[in-house]
Design a protein around this motif. Structure first.
Motif, mmCIF file in Angstrom:
data_model
loop_
_atom_site.group_PDB
_atom_site.id
_atom_site.type_symbol
_atom_site.label_atom_id
_atom_site.label_comp_id
_atom_site.label_asym_id
_atom_site.label_seq_id
_atom_site.Cartn_x
_atom_site.Cartn_y
_atom_site.Cartn_z
ATOM 1 N N TYR A 72 0.745 -1.187 0.127
ATOM 2 C CA TYR A 72 0.192 -0.015 -0.073
ATOM 3 C C TYR A 72 0.828 1.229 0.109
ATOM 4 N N GLN A 73 2.089 1.107 0.623
ATOM 5 C CA GLN A 73 3.009 2.514 0.609
ATOM 6 C C GLN A 73 3.530 2.683 -0.812
ATOM 7 N N ILE A 74 3.879 1.614 -1.532
ATOM 8 C CA ILE A 74 4.218 1.719 -2.835
ATOM 9 C C ILE A 74 3.222 2.107 -3.795
ATOM 10 N N SER A 75 1.995 1.827 -3.565
ATOM 11 C CA SER A 75 1.030 2.336 -4.423
ATOM 12 C C SER A 75 0.564 3.740 -4.164
ATOM 13 N N LYS A 76 0.718 4.020 -2.848
ATOM 14 C CA LYS A 76 0.819 5.647 -2.587
ATOM 15 C C LYS A 76 1.667 6.361 -2.929
ATOM 16 N N ALA A 77 2.994 5.794 -3.285
ATOM 17 C CA ALA A 77 3.972 6.571 -3.644
ATOM 18 C C ALA A 77 3.836 6.723 -5.350
ATOM 19 N N GLY A 78 2.828 6.098 -5.931
ATOM 20 C CA GLY A 78 2.568 6.430 -7.419
ATOM 21 C C GLY A 78 2.922 5.193 -8.327
ATOM 22 N N LEU A 79 3.139 4.123 -7.714
ATOM 23 C CA LEU A 79 3.227 2.848 -8.864
ATOM 24 C C LEU A 79 2.072 1.783 -8.490
ATOM 25 N N ALA A 80 1.300 1.991 -9.450
ATOM 26 C CA ALA A 80 0.356 1.081 -9.505
ATOM 27 C C ALA A 80 0.414 -0.406 -10.424
ATOM 28 N N GLY A 101 -9.889 2.024 -6.313
ATOM 29 C CA GLY A 101 -8.574 2.315 -6.902
ATOM 30 C C GLY A 101 -8.001 3.595 -6.859
ATOM 31 N N MET A 102 -9.108 4.585 -6.368
ATOM 32 C CA MET A 102 -9.089 5.937 -6.025
ATOM 33 C C MET A 102 -8.711 6.362 -4.494
ATOM 34 N N HIS A 103 -8.535 5.252 -3.945
ATOM 35 C CA HIS A 103 -8.557 5.285 -2.625
ATOM 36 C C HIS A 103 -7.482 6.403 -1.945
ATOM 37 N N THR A 104 -6.239 6.403 -2.541
ATOM 38 C CA THR A 104 -5.001 7.126 -2.003
ATOM 39 C C THR A 104 -5.302 8.678 -2.576
ATOM 40 N N ARG A 105 -6.112 8.798 -3.568
ATOM 41 C CA ARG A 105 -6.332 10.237 -3.932
ATOM 42 C C ARG A 105 -7.188 10.952 -2.938
ATOM 43 N N LEU A 106 -8.292 10.080 -2.431
ATOM 44 C CA LEU A 106 -9.210 10.903 -1.766
ATOM 45 C C LEU A 106 -8.576 11.148 -0.201
ATOM 46 N N LYS A 107 -9.128 12.452 0.336
ATOM 47 C CA LYS A 107 -8.455 13.054 1.474
ATOM 48 C C LYS A 107 -9.219 13.194 2.541
ATOM 49 N N SER A 108 -10.554 12.839 2.306
ATOM 50 C CA SER A 108 -11.574 13.042 3.629
ATOM 51 C C SER A 108 -11.046 12.353 4.674
ATOM 52 N N ASP A 168 -3.960 7.803 -10.059
ATOM 53 C CA ASP A 168 -3.436 8.705 -10.833
ATOM 54 C C ASP A 168 -1.862 8.544 -10.732
ATOM 55 N N PRO A 169 -1.379 7.276 -11.086
ATOM 56 C CA PRO A 169 -0.031 7.091 -10.622
ATOM 57 C C PRO A 169 0.955 7.506 -11.616
ATOM 58 N N LYS A 170 2.237 7.368 -11.226
ATOM 59 C CA LYS A 170 3.242 7.898 -12.131
ATOM 60 C C LYS A 170 3.604 6.677 -13.046
ATOM 61 N N MET A 171 3.225 5.479 -12.657
ATOM 62 C CA MET A 171 3.708 4.573 -13.318
ATOM 63 C C MET A 171 2.898 3.258 -12.980
ATOM 64 N N GLY B 208 -2.561 -3.556 -2.742
ATOM 65 C CA GLY B 208 -2.240 -3.331 -3.922
ATOM 66 C C GLY B 208 -2.724 -1.755 -4.441
ATOM 67 N N ALA B 209 -4.032 -1.705 -3.996
ATOM 68 C CA ALA B 209 -4.575 -0.767 -4.272
ATOM 69 C C ALA B 209 -4.309 0.769 -3.352
ATOM 70 N N GLY B 210 -3.295 0.428 -2.642
ATOM 71 C CA GLY B 210 -3.101 1.586 -1.649
ATOM 72 C C GLY B 210 -3.800 1.526 -0.351
ATOM 73 N N ILE B 211 -4.407 0.368 -0.092
ATOM 74 C CA ILE B 211 -5.155 0.586 1.160
ATOM 75 C C ILE B 211 -4.315 -0.160 2.258
#
Ligand SMILES: Nc1ncnc2c1ncn2[C@@H]1O[C@H](COP(=O)(O)OP(=O)(O)OP(=O)(O)O)[C@@H](O)[C@H]1O
Ligand SMILES: [Mg+2]
Lengths: 251, 327
Positions: A72-80, A101-108, A168-171, B208-211
């Motif tokens: 999840y940390q790597i996904s958050k860093a922008g690698l999907a 899939g959008m989880h990390t972009r949502l800030k609430s 919105d990943p970089k890669m 994998g989805a960042g959770i």
């Protein structure tokens, strides 16, 4: 370089699945990863994306050392990523899959969620809009309310790709995206990959379909028995005698 | 596009909620009219059980972790509130909230390491913790909990307005239940709720989805412990007497039976489950010896014949009916 893999080794007990592999992946390009069955391609991708921690070596993503971090940390860093075996949330709807899939972009915050604040509602609404836009990109918008597991194989693969893009990943790392697709779907995937690059997302793709791979990839590297065998442009790889032997020897 | 975005949310529709609420409001006058005051007390139990079972649903129905020790949090809420009031003079409304907060913190401390473990260590740890709390209450130092004799307390009082009749408690309980359901519904319909469902469906893909799977399991657990503890505190000040007997393993099984019977992963499932199992319990009072036997049978029945509980089965039936209609 967006992603540098430096001397990565992954062992399963005595089996060395990935052996001291180093590769650099350029930003904004499609890099292909090929090799015979069991060469260690998926294992390498798993080691990059945090499914396993490498036994040795380093993974640097966008200037940040991500070696051994959790998925999840790597996904958050922008690698999907997507998976060789389809790995959707089968009983959630198509739309919900993209929203996850959008989880990390949502800030609430959690508090905002409990009290359904105006800001949280607005963010959710915007997320749905964005999810629909992605669904239109793969023409799945009319299936938004169906269970993901009810889609055709090819549609599930495409849904998995946009679930990855939703953050919105970089890669993105794609593990055999064309597996199980028919020729029409493969052509569609070809166009989709180019569109992904146009959106500024770098791609690393494992693929056995050589026609697709040689058509879209800017750069290809080859794994064999866990080690890097060769790398170069698709044309160079196609006439590399070691690569030809590896494939012929395997079949 | 706009109408397409107006998606079905998995909550109850406005009119349904309004009708249910009206029925709920009419229950006490109706039961008094037919001289069934005892029935109002039973309904008070139902309300607080709905709160506890809804909490359990967040952890079990949504994030997919089994807990067999939630009676421990029910007990912490109950004993905590009574003791804060009795020994520290905390006003009861606040003692209930503080005890629930303490239970939540304990829940987090326990769930955090357990959630990182694979397999069903969380469930095992919940059973063990339930037993520890039971023993602590039964054999407390200098009998602060009243040990096996139990402990008495007073009714809830809102600035001097005492909830000392069943009817008064009922309306307060109804308000608490509605608020709990709304908050739960909000949580489920947020990114956190989606993350919990995603974890239940496929923890690997969720990661994998960042959770952050551990974090979300702990959140689910924390929410459930708060709900259970608050329900426990409600129980304590309704009955005004508690003893360790109330919080045995059996109580955890009761919660789980209600949840499974009513239907997991839904808003109405816990309501239906708490209501039907409580009524059944009362009807079978004569057969108290066989309570565990009956719960066991109910659970088997649900697992084999009614997957998704009453609510899930009703929904399936309704969907089938609708599809026929559409043809
Ligand atoms: N979790 C695991 N435990 C033990 N061995 C594994 C594990 N995962 C993969 N392997 C082994 O590691 C080697 C590399 O497997 P991997 O899946 O990475 O190959 P691949 O190149 O992706 O092959 P394919 O093209 O068939 O997908 C194989 O010998 C495989 O059996
Ligand atoms: Mg593979």
């Amino acid at each position: 370089m967006l992603l540098s893999i430096e001397g990565v080794t992954v062992k399963f007990d005595s089996l060395i699945a990935v052996n001291n592999v180093s590769v650099n992946i350029a930003k904004g390009k499609i890099t292909g990863l090929i090799g015979p069955n069991g060469a260690g391609k998926t294992t390498l991708v798993n080691a990059i994306s945090g499914v396993y921690a490498p036994n040795a070596g380093k993974v640097v993503f966008d200037g940040e050392d991500i070696t051994g971090r959790r998925g999840y940390q790597i996904s958050k860093a922008g690698l999907a990523r997507t998976y060789q075996v389809i790995n959707l949330f089968e009983h959630m709807t198509v739309l919900e899959n993209v929203l996850v899939g959008m989880h990390t972009r949502l800030k609430s915050s959690l508090t905002a969620a409990f009290f359904k604040t105006r800001a949280e509602r607005a963010e959710e609404e915007a997320a749905r809009e964005k999810a629909f836009e992605l669904l239109r990109f793969v023409r799945l918008q009319d299936r938004f309310d169906n269970e993901a597991g009810s889609l055709s194989y090819g549609d599930q693969r495409r849904l998995e790709i946009i679930r990855g893009l939703a953050s919105d990943p970089k890669m993105v790392l794609l593990d055999e995206p064309a597996a199980g697709m028919n020729p029409v779907e493969k052509d569609d995937l070809d166009a989709m990959l180019r569109e992904i690059i146009n959106r500024g997302v770098t791609v690393l793709m494992i693929e056995h379909d050589m026609k697709l791979m040689m058509g879209v990839a800017d750069h290809v590297f080859v794994l064999n028995y866990g080690s890097k065998l060769a790398e170069g442009t698709p044309a160079e790889i196609q006439r590399n005698p070691d690569v030809i032997t590896a494939y012929l020897g395997d079949d | 596009m706009a109408d397409k975005l107006n998606l079905k949310t998995k909550s109850v529709s406005g009119p349904t909620a309004a009708i249910l609420l009206l029925v709920a409001l009419a229950i006490p006058p109706f039961l008094s009219a037919i001289n069934l005051n005892y029935g109002i007390l039973i309904c008070c139990f139902v309300l607080l059980y709905v709160v506890a079972v809804s909490g359990l649903d967040v952890v079990f129905g949504y994030s997919g972790q089994i807990s067999l020790g939630h009676a421990a949090y029910f007990a912490i809420g109950a004993y905590g509130s009574i003791m804060l009031h009795k020994y520290f003079g905390v006003t009861i409304v606040f003692s209930m909230l503080i005890a629930s907060a303490v239970a939540t913190i304990i829940g987090i401390v326990i769930a955090y390491p357990a959630s990182r473990l694979r397999f069903h260590f969380l469930s095992l740890s919940t059973i063990a913790f339930g037993e520890i709390v039971y023993q602590l209450v039964l054999q407390s130092p200098s009998a602060v909990t009243g040990n096996s004799l139990g402990i008495f307390t007073e009714p809830i009082s809102f600035f001097g307005f005492k909830l000392d009749t069943y009817t008064r408690f009922y309306y307060y309980g109804l308000a608490v239940m509605v608020i709990s359901l709304i908050l739960k519904n909000n949580l489920i319909n947020s990114k956190t709720g989606r993350a919990l469902i995603a974890i239940r469906e496929n923890a690997h893909a969720a990661d994998g989805a960042g959770i952050n799977v551990t974090r979300h399991k702990v959140i689910a657990f924390a929410v459930s412990t708060f709900y259970c503890a608050y329900a426990g505190a409600m129980y304590a000040h309704l009955v005004r007497f508690i003893s360790p007997d109330t919080f045995m393993f059996r109580q955890s099984v009761l919660f789980l039976t209600m949840l499974l019977f009513g239907g997991t992963g839904s808003l109405l499932g816990p309501v239906i489950g708490a209501f039907s199992v409580t009524l059944l319990n009362e009807a079978l009072r004569v057969a108290e010896k066989y309570q565990m036997f009956i719960y066991g049978t109910l659970m088997l029945l649900v697992i084999i014949a009614l997957p998704g509980g009453i609510y899930g089965s009703l929904k399936r039936l309704l969907n089938r009916f609708k599809r026929k209609e559409a043809r």
